[in-house]
Write a protein that holds these residues in place. Structure first.
Motif, short mmCIF file in Angstrom:
data_model
loop_
_atom_site.label_atom_id
_atom_site.label_comp_id
_atom_site.label_asym_id
_atom_site.label_seq_id
_atom_site.Cartn_x
_atom_site.Cartn_y
_atom_site.Cartn_z
N VAL A 1 8.29 0.99 -4.66
CA VAL A 1 8.19 1.91 -5.71
C VAL A 1 8.12 3.30 -5.31
CG1 VAL A 1 7.10 2.60 -7.83
CG2 VAL A 1 7.04 0.32 -6.94
N LEU A 2 8.88 4.25 -6.08
CA LEU A 2 8.86 5.73 -5.46
C LEU A 2 8.58 6.45 -6.81
CD1 LEU A 2 9.75 7.77 -3.25
CD2 LEU A 2 12.11 7.79 -4.45
N LEU A 3 7.40 7.41 -6.81
CA LEU A 3 6.89 8.11 -7.89
C LEU A 3 7.10 9.59 -7.49
CD1 LEU A 3 3.22 6.80 -7.90
CD2 LEU A 3 5.45 5.83 -9.01
N GLU A 4 7.49 10.25 -8.59
CA GLU A 4 7.66 12.08 -8.36
C GLU A 4 7.22 12.45 -9.65
OE1 GLU A 4 9.52 13.90 -10.25
OE2 GLU A 4 10.71 12.60 -11.63
N ALA A 5 7.10 13.97 -9.39
CA ALA A 5 6.32 14.75 -10.51
C ALA A 5 6.55 16.31 -10.29
CB ALA A 5 5.04 14.33 -11.09
N MET A 6 6.66 16.93 -11.19
CA MET A 6 6.84 18.45 -11.05
C MET A 6 6.18 19.20 -12.32
SD MET A 6 9.95 21.05 -10.60
CE MET A 6 9.71 22.82 -10.71
N GLY A 7 5.23 20.25 -12.25
CA GLY A 7 4.57 20.71 -13.13
C GLY A 7 4.13 22.34 -12.88
N GLY A 8 3.38 22.90 -13.43
CA GLY A 8 3.16 24.02 -13.70
C GLY A 8 2.36 24.56 -12.13
N GLY A 9 2.67 25.57 -11.67
CA GLY A 9 2.15 26.23 -10.41
C GLY A 9 3.10 27.06 -9.49
N PHE B 1 5.33 3.82 -2.23
CA PHE B 1 3.94 2.64 -2.00
C PHE B 1 4.92 1.21 -2.40
CE2 PHE B 1 3.52 3.20 -6.69
CZ PHE B 1 3.21 2.04 -6.93
N ARG B 2 4.15 0.37 -1.67
CA ARG B 2 4.72 -0.99 -1.97
C ARG B 2 3.59 -1.74 -2.72
NH1 ARG B 2 8.86 -3.92 -0.25
NH2 ARG B 2 9.18 -2.52 1.32
N LEU B 3 3.89 -2.18 -4.00
CA LEU B 3 2.71 -2.78 -4.89
C LEU B 3 2.11 -3.84 -4.19
CD1 LEU B 3 1.48 -2.26 -7.59
CD2 LEU B 3 3.16 -3.89 -8.74
N ALA C 1 14.16 16.23 -5.66
CA ALA C 1 15.01 15.68 -4.90
C ALA C 1 14.73 15.74 -3.51
CB ALA C 1 16.53 15.90 -5.09
N GLU C 2 14.27 17.03 -3.09
CA GLU C 2 13.77 17.37 -1.75
C GLU C 2 12.50 16.83 -1.40
OE1 GLU C 2 11.23 19.06 1.09
OE2 GLU C 2 10.99 19.33 -1.07
N ALA C 3 11.55 16.61 -2.25
CA ALA C 3 10.16 16.03 -2.26
C ALA C 3 10.31 14.50 -1.78
CB ALA C 3 9.24 16.22 -3.15
N ILE C 4 11.42 13.92 -2.61
CA ILE C 4 11.52 12.49 -2.69
C ILE C 4 11.75 12.36 -1.11
CG2 ILE C 4 13.04 10.83 -3.25
CD1 ILE C 4 12.74 11.86 -6.11
N THR C 5 12.78 12.92 -0.82
CA THR C 5 13.43 12.59 0.73
C THR C 5 12.36 12.82 1.60
OG1 THR C 5 15.60 13.56 -0.06
CG2 THR C 5 15.18 13.48 2.44
N GLY C 6 11.62 13.89 1.52
CA GLY C 6 10.24 14.12 2.38
C GLY C 6 9.48 12.88 2.28
N ALA C 7 9.07 12.29 1.14
CA ALA C 7 8.30 11.20 1.07
C ALA C 7 8.67 9.95 1.81
CB ALA C 7 7.82 10.91 -0.64
N CYS C 8 10.16 9.76 1.67
CA CYS C 8 10.62 8.63 2.00
C CYS C 8 10.55 8.47 3.83
CB CYS C 8 12.29 8.41 1.50
SG CYS C 8 12.46 7.80 -0.14
N ALA C 9 10.72 9.72 4.13
CA ALA C 9 10.89 10.05 5.71
C ALA C 9 9.52 9.73 6.14
CB ALA C 9 11.31 11.57 6.01
N ALA C 10 8.50 10.22 5.22
CA ALA C 10 7.11 10.19 5.85
C ALA C 10 6.71 8.23 5.77
CB ALA C 10 6.08 10.74 5.02
N ALA C 11 7.46 7.70 4.78
CA ALA C 11 7.19 6.34 4.47
C ALA C 11 7.93 5.42 5.51
CB ALA C 11 7.38 5.73 3.26
N GLY C 12 9.13 5.97 6.49
CA GLY C 12 9.88 5.25 6.96
C GLY C 12 10.86 4.50 6.41
N GLY D 1 0.94 -1.26 0.04
CA GLY D 1 -0.08 -0.12 0.00
C GLY D 1 0.89 1.29 0.00
N ILE D 2 0.23 2.42 0.07
CA ILE D 2 0.72 3.69 0.11
C ILE D 2 1.44 3.74 1.59
CG2 ILE D 2 0.34 6.10 -0.09
CD1 ILE D 2 -1.93 5.44 -2.28
N LEU D 3 2.64 4.32 1.28
CA LEU D 3 3.47 4.56 2.92
C LEU D 3 3.73 5.95 3.13
CD1 LEU D 3 6.17 1.64 1.99
CD2 LEU D 3 3.92 1.46 3.33
N GLY D 4 3.71 6.97 2.18
CA GLY D 4 4.18 8.32 2.36
C GLY D 4 4.18 9.37 1.35
N PHE D 5 3.71 10.40 1.48
CA PHE D 5 3.85 11.37 0.62
C PHE D 5 4.41 12.71 0.86
CE2 PHE D 5 -0.32 9.42 -0.67
CZ PHE D 5 -0.49 9.41 -1.97
N ALA D 6 4.90 13.60 -0.02
CA ALA D 6 5.35 15.00 0.20
C ALA D 6 5.01 15.81 -1.00
CB ALA D 6 6.94 14.91 0.18
#
Length: 325
Positions: A307-315, A323-325, A229-240, A182-187
């Protein structure tokens, strides 16, 4: 202590039939196959027919995701479509998809965070499913970015394509550890002071037109590598978890140079990075589920993988999810 996680149980994608190669594009735009590949890694993109709206792409991707999950439209109780190219100003494209699928009365709405839309939408679904408010959610990223192109601007029109990807999200019981399915963490992040770096110069409340995509490419590239890169670090921290524990990295498919830059900054092994940008270009909110579906279909990503997902867009918006599949 057991907990309820929201888990990805099915994945599907769809690309329009028409393929536009770099060589074909060079016949109408001042560019070349070599120039595009060197700067972006893109070799082709897909283009929707004039009579094929975003909801058509989204619906087909959703059908395939439901089949993969062993579900039908009758099981669906929530539909979230991440898109910046809706069929109409309203109703939401999600409501149109609901009708086309033949899904029962349920929750249906759109999320608009441009290329980050799928990650944002997945976080919203997580909030519903993990709290028992949805038992079978469809999260769809669907875009027809070619509708927004200024075909005289070779710096942008070569970068984008059309497509859709979808996942089914359902509750799964876990033990509250990073070993859970399941989903483990977001940033999730946004910086509205950077709106002028990537935007569309039109809208119903300003010009009354759809407008064209405008981008300050070099500045977007610089912000992308650092911020992601910063958001990925944050998501990993939230996921433990830590980045080296990740089995697969599925980034937003915008540009091969950005994908490589983020991977290098994080110290990720190249074989862990999923890249499909060469085959469909930047499909905005659709790019992550498109890449995820490709890697599952070809056997690289398997059940139980982290699995680690990331994205950046307008804003500018950006974000990451583990998340773990």
């Amino acid at each position: 202590m057991s907990v309820i996680r929201s888990a990805v149980t099915g994945v599907g994608s769809y690309l329009p039939e028409q393929v536009v190669t770099n060589e074909e594009l060079s016949k109408t735009v001042d560019t070349s196959d070599e120039w595009i590949i060197e700067r972006t890694g893109i070799r082709q993109r897909h283009k929707a027919r004039d009579d094929e709206p975003t909801s058509d792409l989204a619906t087909e991707a959703a059908r395939r995701a439901l089949a993969d999950a062993g579900r039908t439209a009758a099981d669906v109780d929530m539909i979230i479509v991440a898109t910046t190219t809706p069929d109409m100003t309203f109703p939401a494209t999600a409501s149109i998809v609901q009708r086309k699928l033949g899904a029962p009365v349920c929750i249906a709405f759109d999320v608009q965070a441009v290329c980050s839309g799928f990650v944002y939408a997945l976080s919203v679904a997580d909030g519903f499913v993990a709290r028992g408010l949805s038992k079978c959610a469809l999260v769809i990223g669907a875009e027809e970015m070619t509708r927004l192109m200024d075909w005289t601007d070779r710096t942008t029109c070569v970068l984008f394509g059309d497509g859709a990807g979808a996942v089914v999200v359902e509750p799964r019981e876990g033990q509250g550890t990073s070993a859970d399915q399941g989903i483990l963490g977001f940033a999730l992040r946004s910086d509205g002071t950077k709106t002028d770096l990537l935007y569309v110069d039109g809208g119903p409340a300003t010009t009354g037109t759809v407008g064209h995509l405008r981008m300050a490419g070099n500045q977007v590239f610089r912000h992308a590598v650092v911020n992601i890169a910063e958001a990925i670090t944050g998501a990993c921290a939230a996921a433990g978890i830590t980045v080296p524990e990740v089995d697969w990295f599925v980034p937003h498919q915008a540009n091969q140079r950005i994908i490589k830059g983020v991977g290098d900054r994080l110290g990720l092994d190249e074989h862990k990075v999923i890249s499909t940008v060469a085959m469909h270009a930047n499909t905005s909110a659709a790019s992550i589920p498109l890449a995820l579906d490709t890697a599952i279909r070809d056997g690289r990503i398997r059940r139980g993988d982290l699995v680690l997902l990331e994205a950046m867009g307008g804003g500018l918006t950006w974000g990451a999810c583990a998340f773990r599949l």
